[in-house]
Design a protein around this motif. Structure first.
Motif, PDB file in Angstrom:
ATOM      1  N   ALA A 186       3.406 -48.591 -46.235  1.00 48.17           N
ATOM      2  CA  ALA A 186       3.589 -47.577 -45.348  1.00 48.17           C
ATOM      3  C   ALA A 186       5.039 -46.622 -45.896  1.00 48.17           C
ATOM      4  O   ALA A 186       5.211 -45.606 -45.575  1.00 48.17           O
ATOM      5  CB  ALA A 186       3.929 -47.822 -43.863  1.00 48.17           C
ATOM      6  N   SER A 187       6.042 -47.356 -46.622  1.00 44.33           N
ATOM      7  CA  SER A 187       7.115 -46.869 -47.218  1.00 44.33           C
ATOM      8  C   SER A 187       6.956 -46.216 -48.325  1.00 44.33           C
ATOM      9  O   SER A 187       7.764 -45.240 -48.951  1.00 44.33           O
ATOM     10  CB  SER A 187       8.156 -47.825 -47.286  1.00 44.33           C
ATOM     11  OG  SER A 187       7.761 -48.772 -48.216  1.00 44.33           O
ATOM     12  N   LEU A 188       5.704 -46.100 -49.113  1.00 49.18           N
ATOM     13  CA  LEU A 188       5.711 -45.724 -50.221  1.00 49.18           C
ATOM     14  C   LEU A 188       4.827 -44.231 -50.301  1.00 49.18           C
ATOM     15  O   LEU A 188       3.804 -44.316 -49.390  1.00 49.18           O
ATOM     16  CB  LEU A 188       4.799 -46.585 -51.126  1.00 49.18           C
ATOM     17  CG  LEU A 188       5.725 -48.116 -51.598  1.00 49.18           C
ATOM     18  CD1 LEU A 188       4.817 -48.991 -52.227  1.00 49.18           C
ATOM     19  CD2 LEU A 188       6.866 -47.770 -52.016  1.00 49.18           C
ATOM     20  N   PRO A 189       4.959 -43.409 -51.128  1.00 51.93           N
ATOM     21  CA  PRO A 189       4.308 -42.334 -51.011  1.00 51.93           C
ATOM     22  C   PRO A 189       2.892 -42.129 -51.672  1.00 51.93           C
ATOM     23  O   PRO A 189       2.208 -40.985 -51.846  1.00 51.93           O
ATOM     24  CB  PRO A 189       4.916 -41.401 -51.940  1.00 51.93           C
ATOM     25  CG  PRO A 189       5.777 -42.017 -52.811  1.00 51.93           C
ATOM     26  CD  PRO A 189       5.794 -43.497 -52.145  1.00 51.93           C
ATOM     27  N   MET A 190       2.240 -43.190 -52.049  1.00 56.99           N
ATOM     28  CA  MET A 190       0.920 -43.276 -52.607  1.00 56.99           C
ATOM     29  C   MET A 190       0.094 -44.316 -52.208  1.00 56.99           C
ATOM     30  O   MET A 190       0.535 -45.244 -51.342  1.00 56.99           O
ATOM     31  CB  MET A 190       1.199 -43.589 -54.219  1.00 56.99           C
ATOM     32  CG  MET A 190       1.521 -44.794 -54.733  1.00 56.99           C
ATOM     33  SD  MET A 190       2.944 -45.781 -53.932  1.00 56.99           S
ATOM     34  CE  MET A 190       4.179 -44.861 -54.522  1.00 56.99           C
ATOM     35  N   PRO A 191      -1.214 -44.209 -52.426  1.00 57.30           N
ATOM     36  CA  PRO A 191      -2.178 -45.510 -51.920  1.00 57.30           C
ATOM     37  C   PRO A 191      -1.756 -46.808 -52.590  1.00 57.30           C
ATOM     38  O   PRO A 191      -1.190 -46.830 -53.706  1.00 57.30           O
ATOM     39  CB  PRO A 191      -3.472 -45.155 -52.594  1.00 57.30           C
ATOM     40  CG  PRO A 191      -3.227 -43.672 -52.815  1.00 57.30           C
ATOM     41  CD  PRO A 191      -2.042 -43.438 -53.187  1.00 57.30           C
ATOM     42  N   SER A 192      -1.789 -47.963 -51.942  1.00 55.12           N
ATOM     43  CA  SER A 192      -1.407 -49.203 -52.220  1.00 55.12           C
ATOM     44  C   SER A 192      -2.639 -50.142 -52.162  1.00 55.12           C
ATOM     45  O   SER A 192      -3.479 -50.026 -50.844  1.00 55.12           O
ATOM     46  CB  SER A 192      -0.331 -49.663 -51.338  1.00 55.12           C
ATOM     47  OG  SER A 192       0.958 -49.073 -51.597  1.00 55.12           O
ATOM     48  N   TYR A 193      -3.042 -50.937 -53.010  1.00 52.76           N
ATOM     49  CA  TYR A 193      -4.030 -52.055 -52.820  1.00 52.76           C
ATOM     50  C   TYR A 193      -3.140 -53.398 -52.521  1.00 52.76           C
ATOM     51  O   TYR A 193      -2.478 -53.631 -53.426  1.00 52.76           O
ATOM     52  CB  TYR A 193      -4.619 -52.195 -54.151  1.00 52.76           C
ATOM     53  CG  TYR A 193      -5.759 -51.081 -54.290  1.00 52.76           C
ATOM     54  CD1 TYR A 193      -6.970 -51.251 -54.038  1.00 52.76           C
ATOM     55  CD2 TYR A 193      -5.488 -49.893 -55.068  1.00 52.76           C
ATOM     56  CE1 TYR A 193      -8.117 -50.182 -53.941  1.00 52.76           C
ATOM     57  CE2 TYR A 193      -6.219 -48.824 -55.312  1.00 52.76           C
ATOM     58  CZ  TYR A 193      -7.557 -48.865 -54.612  1.00 52.76           C
ATOM     59  OH  TYR A 193      -8.525 -47.963 -55.072  1.00 52.76           O
ATOM     60  N   LEU A 194      -3.605 -54.041 -51.508  1.00 53.01           N
ATOM     61  CA  LEU A 194      -3.006 -55.108 -51.030  1.00 53.01           C
ATOM     62  C   LEU A 194      -4.026 -56.161 -51.330  1.00 53.01           C
ATOM     63  O   LEU A 194      -5.424 -55.895 -50.915  1.00 53.01           O
ATOM     64  CB  LEU A 194      -2.820 -55.183 -49.620  1.00 53.01           C
ATOM     65  CG  LEU A 194      -1.496 -54.569 -48.784  1.00 53.01           C
ATOM     66  CD1 LEU A 194      -1.602 -52.882 -49.521  1.00 53.01           C
ATOM     67  CD2 LEU A 194      -1.469 -54.447 -47.563  1.00 53.01           C
ATOM     68  N   VAL A 195      -3.844 -57.213 -52.158  1.00 53.87           N
ATOM     69  CA  VAL A 195      -4.837 -57.809 -52.753  1.00 53.87           C
ATOM     70  C   VAL A 195      -4.408 -59.403 -52.857  1.00 53.87           C
ATOM     71  O   VAL A 195      -3.640 -59.717 -52.962  1.00 53.87           O
ATOM     72  CB  VAL A 195      -5.342 -57.560 -54.361  1.00 53.87           C
ATOM     73  CG1 VAL A 195      -5.906 -56.048 -54.329  1.00 53.87           C
ATOM     74  CG2 VAL A 195      -4.040 -57.776 -55.194  1.00 53.87           C
TER      75      VAL A 195
END
Length: 222
Positions: A186-195
């Motif tokens: 949520a603190s980053l400005p781009m999509p994140s994949y949590l894997v």
């Protein structure tokens, strides 16, 4: 461009099938080079490298039954004539980039000159990342445990425009709960994949696909 960005290696049949699809041939007919550099940035790195190569640690990676397997140690490349090591790289079907310390790996990717060669190499070879080897391909910062990639082009390679957060809910990294990783994302400005370690991100000419027999989350900031 063909990238297989894993959390822990070729950990299940689905990821193995994706690898062979991207290679366009069986693993037994493919030549691979393993980049162990990031492992030397963590404690006891030398022994970990040995065990990864021998298949005594973690999920299959080097020990998949490749036709040939060579080592490409990035820290050595600046002291070796390019014509000595480049042919092996040009003949490889897969570049296996191991985990370890992200910043150390990113530094040596740039300093060795390999980062500059990747765009042309990735037109024909498959890049297979494991943990840090996957994370450095992102454009932005991500973290797990004490391994960080501060935002900035000099700290990552910027090949893909999303973040990867590996080892979700892995017991050896107790802070890597889904809740904690979602807060980070949520603190980053781009999509994140949590894997988790049963998941990989497959990128083929810009098309992104999740390959998983485990748990994963795509977090897109509001």
């Amino acid at each position: 461009m063909r990238l297989l960005l894993t959390s822990a290696g070729i950990s299940n049949p689905s990821i193995f099938a994706a690898l062979e699809e991207m290679l366009g041939k069986p693993v037994s007919e493919a030549n691979a080079l393993f980049v162990p550099t990031a492992i030397y940035g963590i404690p006891n790195g030398g022994d970990i490298v040995r065990r990864v190569i021998c298949g005594q640690l973690g999920d299959p990676f080097c020990d998949l039954g490749w036709k040939t397997l060579g080592l490409l140690e990035l820290t050595a490349l600046p002291s070796i004539k390019k014509e000595v090591w480049l042919p092996a790289l040009e003949q490889a079907d897969a570049l296996l980039v191991g985990g370890g310390d992200c910043q150390y790996l990113t530094y040596w990717m740039h300093h060795s000159g390999l980062a500059g060669l990747l765009p042309s190499l990735l037109e024909r070879m498959v890049y297979v990342g494991l943990s840090a080897g996957s994370m450095i391909m992102t454009s932005y910062g991500t973290t797990y445990g004490n391994h960080t990639l501060p935002p900035g082009s000099d700290k990552s390679l910027g090949i893909v425009d999303f973040a990867i957060h590996p080892h979700m809910n892995y017991e050896s990294f107790p802070d890597n709960t889904r809740t904690n990783l979602e807060k980070l994302a949520a603190s980053l400005p781009m999509p994140s994949y949590l894997v988790d370690d049963q998941t990989a991100i497959k990128v083929t000419d810009g098309v992104v696909e999740v390959v998983s027999e485990g748990e994963w989350v795509l977090y897109t900031p509001e």
